[in-house]
Write a protein that holds these residues in place. Structure first.
Motif: not given
Length: 125
Positions: A37, A39, A43-47, A61, A107-109
């Motif tokens: 992931f 970040q 911003k939020e932590r993204e896959f 992604s 994909r879900n942190r």
């Protein structure tokens, strides 16, 4: 418990390449799915990418597909992220995570059990 340690980040020009490594210390690494992931500030932590325990199935992604490659070496308890054609928008702290749940979504942190401390990747234009 497992401890995850990322390395390989740094400063690179746009279009360049970097390879990140995540070393897993402690609990057995080979049986579990892993993910990368990132970040960016504000911003939020993204896959970014995920891989199954065997390394035979990967997911990415849309923003990195075709440019990044995730892989693993279970014998060495290491996870990798090869990044090429880097863009300024790839600038972020990159984290590796381990998922113990067999039903979790890569994909879900929130489905990950542990994270490393992160490694900074900065891409200059």
């Amino acid at each position: 418990q497992v401890r995850l340690v990322e390395s390989g980040g740094g400063l690179v020009q746009a279009g360049g390449s970097l390879t990140l490594t995540c070393a897993a210390l402690g609990r057995t690494f080979a049986n579990y799915r892993m993910g990368w992931f990132r970040q960016a500030p504000g911003k939020e932590r993204e896959f970014v990418a995920g891989i199954n325990w065997r390394g035979s199935s990967t997911s990415y992604s849309d923003s990195v597909k075709g440019r990044f490659t995730i892989s693993r070496n279970n014998a060495m308890s290491k996870l990798y992220l090869q990044m090429s054609s880097l863009k300024p928008e790839d600038t972020a702290i990159y984290y590796c995570g381990i998922m113990y749940s067999e039903t979790g979504d890569l994909r879900n942190r929130d489905d990950y059990a542990f994270w490393g401390q992160g490694t900074q990747v900065t891409v200059s234009s």
